[in-house]
Design a protein around this motif. Sequence first.
Motif, PDB file in Angstrom:
ATOM      1  N   VAL A 146      -2.558  11.331 -17.284  1.00  0.00           N
ATOM      2  CA  VAL A 146      -3.412  10.973 -16.155  1.00  0.00           C
ATOM      3  C   VAL A 146      -4.400  12.096 -15.896  1.00  0.00           C
ATOM      4  CG1 VAL A 146      -3.491  10.392 -13.696  1.00  0.00           C
ATOM      5  CG2 VAL A 146      -1.604   9.562 -15.112  1.00  0.00           C
ATOM      6  N   ASP A 147      -5.681  11.766 -15.839  1.00  0.00           N
ATOM      7  CA  ASP A 147      -6.739  12.740 -15.577  1.00  0.00           C
ATOM      8  C   ASP A 147      -7.660  12.170 -14.509  1.00  0.00           C
ATOM      9  OD1 ASP A 147      -8.620  14.713 -15.574  1.00  0.00           O
ATOM     10  OD2 ASP A 147      -9.457  14.250 -17.554  1.00  0.00           O
ATOM     11  N   VAL A 148      -7.552  12.679 -13.295  1.00  0.00           N
ATOM     12  CA  VAL A 148      -8.382  12.231 -12.176  1.00  0.00           C
ATOM     13  C   VAL A 148      -9.341  13.349 -11.806  1.00  0.00           C
ATOM     14  CG1 VAL A 148      -8.424  11.408  -9.792  1.00  0.00           C
ATOM     15  CG2 VAL A 148      -6.571  10.703 -11.320  1.00  0.00           C
ATOM     16  N   ASP A 149     -10.618  13.129 -12.019  1.00  0.00           N
ATOM     17  CA  ASP A 149     -11.639  14.152 -11.766  1.00  0.00           C
ATOM     18  C   ASP A 149     -12.487  13.720 -10.575  1.00  0.00           C
ATOM     19  OD1 ASP A 149     -13.406  16.228 -11.882  1.00  0.00           O
ATOM     20  OD2 ASP A 149     -14.490  15.515 -13.657  1.00  0.00           O
ATOM     21  N   LEU A 150     -11.959  13.938  -9.365  1.00  0.00           N
ATOM     22  CA  LEU A 150     -12.662  13.565  -8.142  1.00  0.00           C
ATOM     23  C   LEU A 150     -12.620  14.739  -7.173  1.00  0.00           C
ATOM     24  CD1 LEU A 150     -11.229   9.967  -7.499  1.00  0.00           C
ATOM     25  CD2 LEU A 150     -13.408  10.554  -8.564  1.00  0.00           C
ATOM     26  N   THR A 151     -13.765  15.099  -6.640  1.00  0.00           N
ATOM     27  CA  THR A 151     -13.822  16.191  -5.666  1.00  0.00           C
ATOM     28  C   THR A 151     -13.662  15.699  -4.237  1.00  0.00           C
ATOM     29  OG1 THR A 151     -16.238  16.012  -5.602  1.00  0.00           O
ATOM     30  CG2 THR A 151     -15.281  17.569  -7.181  1.00  0.00           C
TER      31      THR A 151
ATOM     32  N   HIS B  96       0.864  -1.185   0.000  1.00  0.00           N
ATOM     33  CA  HIS B  96       0.000   0.000   0.000  1.00  0.00           C
ATOM     34  C   HIS B  96       0.899   1.234   0.000  1.00  0.00           C
ATOM     35  CE1 HIS B  96      -4.031   1.713   0.421  1.00  0.00           C
ATOM     36  NE2 HIS B  96      -3.407   2.710   1.041  1.00  0.00           N
ATOM     37  N   PRO B  97       0.930   1.989  -1.078  1.00  0.00           N
ATOM     38  CA  PRO B  97       1.857   3.116  -1.174  1.00  0.00           C
ATOM     39  C   PRO B  97       1.475   4.246  -0.225  1.00  0.00           C
ATOM     40  CG  PRO B  97       0.376   3.072  -3.051  1.00  0.00           C
ATOM     41  CD  PRO B  97       0.118   1.807  -2.284  1.00  0.00           C
ATOM     42  N   ALA B  98       2.477   4.839   0.371  1.00  0.00           N
ATOM     43  CA  ALA B  98       2.229   5.947   1.302  1.00  0.00           C
ATOM     44  C   ALA B  98       1.605   7.138   0.594  1.00  0.00           C
ATOM     45  CB  ALA B  98       3.551   6.358   1.966  1.00  0.00           C
ATOM     46  N   VAL B  99       1.984   7.374  -0.671  1.00  0.00           N
ATOM     47  CA  VAL B  99       1.441   8.527  -1.388  1.00  0.00           C
ATOM     48  C   VAL B  99      -0.063   8.389  -1.591  1.00  0.00           C
ATOM     49  CG1 VAL B  99       1.892   7.532  -3.678  1.00  0.00           C
ATOM     50  CG2 VAL B  99       1.756  10.015  -3.418  1.00  0.00           C
ATOM     51  N   LEU B 100      -0.565   7.152  -1.704  1.00  0.00           N
ATOM     52  CA  LEU B 100      -2.003   6.958  -1.842  1.00  0.00           C
ATOM     53  C   LEU B 100      -2.713   7.327  -0.551  1.00  0.00           C
ATOM     54  CD1 LEU B 100      -4.445   5.906  -3.469  1.00  0.00           C
ATOM     55  CD2 LEU B 100      -3.917   3.626  -2.615  1.00  0.00           C
ATOM     56  N   THR B 101      -2.167   6.915   0.570  1.00  0.00           N
ATOM     57  CA  THR B 101      -2.773   7.240   1.857  1.00  0.00           C
ATOM     58  C   THR B 101      -2.746   8.737   2.131  1.00  0.00           C
ATOM     59  OG1 THR B 101      -2.095   5.088   2.731  1.00  0.00           O
ATOM     60  CG2 THR B 101      -2.689   6.781   4.330  1.00  0.00           C
ATOM     61  N   ASP B 102      -1.618   9.363   1.803  1.00  0.00           N
ATOM     62  CA  ASP B 102      -1.436  10.779   2.155  1.00  0.00           C
ATOM     63  C   ASP B 102      -2.115  11.737   1.187  1.00  0.00           C
ATOM     64  OD1 ASP B 102       0.077   9.852   4.237  1.00  0.00           O
ATOM     65  OD2 ASP B 102       1.992  10.111   3.198  1.00  0.00           O
ATOM     66  N   ARG B 103      -2.062  11.415  -0.124  1.00  0.00           N
ATOM     67  CA  ARG B 103      -2.479  12.415  -1.123  1.00  0.00           C
ATOM     68  C   ARG B 103      -3.568  11.934  -2.072  1.00  0.00           C
ATOM     69  NH1 ARG B 103       2.970  14.222  -3.832  1.00  0.00           N
ATOM     70  NH2 ARG B 103       1.506  15.559  -4.963  1.00  0.00           N
ATOM     71  N   GLY B 104      -3.961  10.672  -2.007  1.00  0.00           N
ATOM     72  CA  GLY B 104      -5.087  10.222  -2.810  1.00  0.00           C
ATOM     73  C   GLY B 104      -4.695   9.671  -4.168  1.00  0.00           C
TER      74      GLY B 104
ATOM     75  N   ALA C  22      -3.261   6.528 -21.675  1.00  0.00           N
ATOM     76  CA  ALA C  22      -4.007   7.521 -20.897  1.00  0.00           C
ATOM     77  C   ALA C  22      -4.770   6.807 -19.789  1.00  0.00           C
ATOM     78  CB  ALA C  22      -4.969   8.305 -21.784  1.00  0.00           C
ATOM     79  N   VAL C  23      -4.884   7.472 -18.654  1.00  0.00           N
ATOM     80  CA  VAL C  23      -5.661   6.980 -17.516  1.00  0.00           C
ATOM     81  C   VAL C  23      -6.654   8.063 -17.130  1.00  0.00           C
ATOM     82  CG1 VAL C  23      -5.609   6.238 -15.104  1.00  0.00           C
ATOM     83  CG2 VAL C  23      -3.765   5.555 -16.657  1.00  0.00           C
ATOM     84  N   GLU C  24      -7.912   7.710 -17.061  1.00  0.00           N
ATOM     85  CA  GLU C  24      -8.959   8.651 -16.645  1.00  0.00           C
ATOM     86  C   GLU C  24      -9.747   8.036 -15.505  1.00  0.00           C
ATOM     87  OE1 GLU C  24     -11.236  10.560 -19.742  1.00  0.00           O
ATOM     88  OE2 GLU C  24      -9.821   9.823 -21.259  1.00  0.00           O
ATOM     89  N   VAL C  25     -10.022   8.830 -14.482  1.00  0.00           N
ATOM     90  CA  VAL C  25     -10.774   8.389 -13.313  1.00  0.00           C
ATOM     91  C   VAL C  25     -11.823   9.457 -13.014  1.00  0.00           C
ATOM     92  CG1 VAL C  25     -10.673   7.687 -10.892  1.00  0.00           C
ATOM     93  CG2 VAL C  25      -8.730   7.215 -12.403  1.00  0.00           C
TER      94      VAL C  25
ATOM     95  N   ASP D 273      -5.035  10.814  -7.291  1.00  0.00           N
ATOM     96  CA  ASP D 273      -4.411  11.653  -8.317  1.00  0.00           C
ATOM     97  C   ASP D 273      -2.891  11.566  -8.230  1.00  0.00           C
ATOM     98  OD1 ASP D 273      -3.865  13.440 -10.283  1.00  0.00           O
ATOM     99  OD2 ASP D 273      -5.017  15.102  -9.452  1.00  0.00           O
ATOM    100  N   ALA D 274      -2.345  11.814  -7.043  1.00  0.00           N
ATOM    101  CA  ALA D 274      -0.894  11.780  -6.873  1.00  0.00           C
ATOM    102  C   ALA D 274      -0.356  10.360  -7.020  1.00  0.00           C
ATOM    103  CB  ALA D 274      -0.514  12.351  -5.510  1.00  0.00           C
ATOM    104  N   ALA D 275      -1.076   9.368  -6.470  1.00  0.00           N
ATOM    105  CA  ALA D 275      -0.586   7.995  -6.535  1.00  0.00           C
ATOM    106  C   ALA D 275      -0.540   7.486  -7.966  1.00  0.00           C
ATOM    107  CB  ALA D 275      -1.471   7.089  -5.681  1.00  0.00           C
ATOM    108  N   LEU D 276      -1.579   7.756  -8.762  1.00  0.00           N
ATOM    109  CA  LEU D 276      -1.597   7.294 -10.150  1.00  0.00           C
ATOM    110  C   LEU D 276      -0.580   8.053 -10.997  1.00  0.00           C
ATOM    111  CD1 LEU D 276      -5.409   6.715 -10.788  1.00  0.00           C
ATOM    112  CD2 LEU D 276      -3.654   5.089 -10.081  1.00  0.00           C
ATOM    113  N   SER D 277      -0.358   9.317 -10.692  1.00  0.00           N
ATOM    114  CA  SER D 277       0.691  10.059 -11.400  1.00  0.00           C
ATOM    115  C   SER D 277       2.058   9.459 -11.133  1.00  0.00           C
ATOM    116  CB  SER D 277       0.664  11.536 -10.981  1.00  0.00           C
ATOM    117  OG  SER D 277      -0.563  12.143 -11.343  1.00  0.00           O
ATOM    118  N   SER D 278       2.290   9.012  -9.872  1.00  0.00           N
ATOM    119  CA  SER D 278       3.554   8.369  -9.542  1.00  0.00           C
ATOM    120  C   SER D 278       3.724   7.060 -10.300  1.00  0.00           C
ATOM    121  CB  SER D 278       3.617   8.123  -8.030  1.00  0.00           C
ATOM    122  OG  SER D 278       4.777   7.411  -7.675  1.00  0.00           O
TER     123      SER D 278
END
Length: 413
Positions: free
Chosen positions: A304-309, A278-286, A341-344, A288-293
Motif C-alpha cells: 500500500v502506497d498512499v501519497d497524500l499531504t 464506515h470504518p472508524a479508522v478512516l474517520t480518525d486516521r485517513g 499493490a494499491v497506490e493512491v 493510509d491507515a484505513a487501506l493498510s487495515s
Amino acid sequence: MTESLSSTLPAAGPGGPAAPGAPGGPDGDRPPPARLAYDRHTWKETAHLLANLPVALVGFVYVITVVTLGVGLTVTVVGLPLLAAGLLGARVLGRLERARARALLGVRVDEPSRLPRRGGGFLGRLWSALKDPVGWRTLLYGFVRLPWGVVTFVVTLVSLLVLWPVLPFIVRGLSHADRAMVRGLLCPSDELERRIAELESDRGVVVDTAAADLRRIERDLHDGAQARLVNLAMGLGLAKEKLLEGQADEQVAAMVEEAHGEVKLALQELRDLARGIHPAVLTDRGLDAALSSVASRCTVPVRVDVDLTERPAPAIEGIAYFTVSELLQNISKHSHARSAAVEVWRTDERLLIQVWDDGRGGARLDGGTGMKGLADRLGAVDGLFVVDSPEGGPTTVTAELPWRDRTELPAAP
C-alpha cells in the motif's frame, strides 16, 4: 502515474462526447457521400423529404393554435396554463421529429433533459413550463418547417419524375439542410442540459445503490447480530430461572459461559457491520491507515502506497475506501494472485487510485464481480473507472475521483 485519467480518456456518460466514428459522435451520424446510385440511404432521405409536407403542416397548425389561444387568452386565467400545456406538447412533437430524423437521416442527437421539478406547487410548475427553452425552440421549428416542407416536397417529387438521374445529389443536399435544422433547434440547448440529464441518471444510480446497502444492513442485522442477541436473552433468562430455583451452580455457570460467548460473537458481528458502513479508522486516521487495515485482511500480500499531504472530503474518502476494499475482496476470491499493490495519489483536483495484481486476469465490467457497481458509483460523483485485465493477467484497475477539499464543506450543525 502523475497524469490524470481525464486528460487521457474520453468522458463517459449520457452527456459525454463520443469518440470519432462512434454512434452519435462527429462521424457516427454522417451519411455516405452522394453518388449516382439508388441505395437505401437515398430512398430513406427521399421518404423523409416527401413526408416533410404533411408533418410540417401538422406542426404548423399546432404552433399557430398554441400561440393564438395561449397568447390571446393571457388576459384570462386559462391563457397561461394553455400556453404551458402547449409547450409541453411541443416537447412530444420534438421527440417524434428526432425519432424520424434518427430513423431516416441517421441524425443522432441527445434527448433534452426533463423539466426540473420545482417547488411552489402549481405556480412553480407553470412558470417552469412557460420558460422552457426546449418547448419554445420546438415551436420555432414547427413554424419554419411549413415553407421548407413545401419546397422539399415539390423539388423531391419533380426530381423523381423528371430529374431522376441526379436524384441522389438533390435529396442529399436537401437532407443536409434538414439535418442542420434538427441539430440546431431540436438538440439540447447547451452543455447544461446535457449535464442535467447525466446527473438525473446518476441520481438514480445513487438511490439504487443506497437502497441496496440499506437492505444489506437490515439483512445482516436480522440474520446475524439480532439473532444472536435473541439467543443470548433467552439463555440469560433460563440462567436466571435456575438461580431462582436453586439449581446447581455448574449448570448456571455453563449457561452464563455460553451466553458470554454469544455476546463476543454478536459484538464481533456488529464491529464488522460498522466497518462495512464506515470504518472508524478512516474517520480518525485517513485513507493510509484505513487501506493498510483492509490490505492486512486480504489473502494476498498487498503493498500500500498512499501519497497524500491532506485529506479529501469525507464522501470522497469513503468512496475511495470502499472501492479499494471491494477490489481487494475480488483479488482474494477470484484472481489467484500471488501479490497485489494499491497506490493512491493526487493530481491537480483529482484523487487517483490504482489497484494491481499478478493474477489470471479476465476481469470485466460485466463479469459479475461488482465491477459494474463500482463504475456506476464512481460515475455518480464525476469519477472514472477503467479496467485493464487481459487473459492471463496482470490486472490493473484505475479509478479517478474529484478532489473536494474538506474545507469546502459546510460545518456540521
